[in-house]
Design a protein around this motif. Structure first.
Motif, PDB file in Angstrom:
ATOM      1  N   PRO A  26     -60.069  16.388  -4.178  1.00 17.44           N
ATOM      2  CA  PRO A  26     -58.974  16.382  -3.208  1.00 17.44           C
ATOM      3  C   PRO A  26     -58.872  17.718  -2.477  1.00 17.44           C
ATOM      4  O   PRO A  26     -59.332  18.739  -2.988  1.00 17.44           O
TER       5      PRO A  26
ATOM      6  N   ILE B 283     -59.926  10.009  -5.791  1.00 18.16           N
ATOM      7  CA  ILE B 283     -60.571  11.038  -4.969  1.00 18.16           C
ATOM      8  C   ILE B 283     -61.103  12.118  -5.903  1.00 18.16           C
ATOM      9  O   ILE B 283     -60.324  12.761  -6.625  1.00 18.16           O
TER      10      ILE B 283
ATOM     11  N   ARG C  16     -54.692   9.527  -8.689  1.00 17.47           N
ATOM     12  CA  ARG C  16     -55.848  10.175  -8.035  1.00 17.47           C
ATOM     13  C   ARG C  16     -56.250   9.483  -6.736  1.00 17.47           C
ATOM     14  O   ARG C  16     -56.899  10.086  -5.892  1.00 17.47           O
TER      15      ARG C  16
ATOM     16  N   ARG D 252     -53.336   8.862  -1.230  1.00 19.81           N
ATOM     17  CA  ARG D 252     -53.565   9.833  -0.156  1.00 19.81           C
ATOM     18  C   ARG D 252     -52.723   9.362   1.007  1.00 19.81           C
ATOM     19  O   ARG D 252     -52.289   8.202   1.024  1.00 19.81           O
TER      20      ARG D 252
END
Ligand SMILES: Cc1cc2nc3c(=O)[nH]c(=O)nc-3n(C[C@H](O)[C@H](O)[C@H](O)COP(=O)(O)O)c2cc1C
Length: 171
Positions: free
Chosen positions: A157, A154, A8, A11
């Protein structure tokens, strides 16, 4: 980090702190790619770990979306053989995607950011890395500690609505 948190938190990180990434961490990130599954366990890939600033700067010019590699602490280049036939070419891309994602999640687990880059100028990329002519430098992964904020899971997202993507039993 727990696996679920690393998934999670990952990125695309395209701006990096100047701090180096420890060799042991780079080794672990590369090992995650080495452990990745591939069709028929062919492992038709090679990974080149780059930490030399001049090489990183040069690699940042091989694609319009490669600018972030110049300021990365390191990069890993994913190298694959060239294929004439469509099927092995498609499988190779799938395999490289799995290796890429494994490395990115392993990096996130260590709090280290990663950012994809495609490669446009194959001749330049091969020259910078000493890759033979019958191979392509398929992708680059920039690696470094995020300059903006640490990696954290996050909550929301930037993705299509989950119920639109994940269907149950039928389309
Ligand atoms: C096959 C592939 C190629 C990509 N190429 C680039 C690239 O050349 N430059 C770049 O900055 N990001 C590149 N990306 C990153 C994507 O733009 C990014 O993963 C996407 O916008 C989702 O954002 P996230 O990774 O932060 O979740 C690429 C991603 C993939 C999967």
């Amino acid at each position: 980090m727990e696996t679920w948190d690393a998934i999670r938190a990952r990125r695309n990180v395209r701006s990096y702190r100047p701090d180096p990434v420890a060799d042991a961490d780079l080794d672990r990130i590369a090992e995650a790619g080495w452990r990745a599954p591939s069709a028929g366990n062919r492992q038709h890939w090679d990974f080149i770990v780059v930490t030399d600033r001049e090489q990183l700067r040069a690699l940042s010019t091989v694609w319009r979306g490669a600018g972030h590699i110049a300021g990365a602490a390191a990069a890993i280049a994913l190298v694959a053989p060239q294929y004439e036939e469509e099927r092995p070419r498609l499988i190779s891309q799938y395999d490289l995607g799995q290796a890429t994602y494994a490395m990115m999640v392993a990096a996130a687990d260590l709090g280290i950011g990663t950012g994809h880059s495609s490669v446009g100028d194959q001749e330049a990329a091969r020259e910078i890395l000493g890759v033979p002519d019958d191979h392509d430098v398929a992708y680059l992964i920039g690696i470094g500690y995020p300059a903006d904020r640490p990696l954290r899971p996050i909550a929301k997202p930037n993705r299509r609505p989950i119920d639109e993507v994940i269907r149950r039993g039928h389309w």
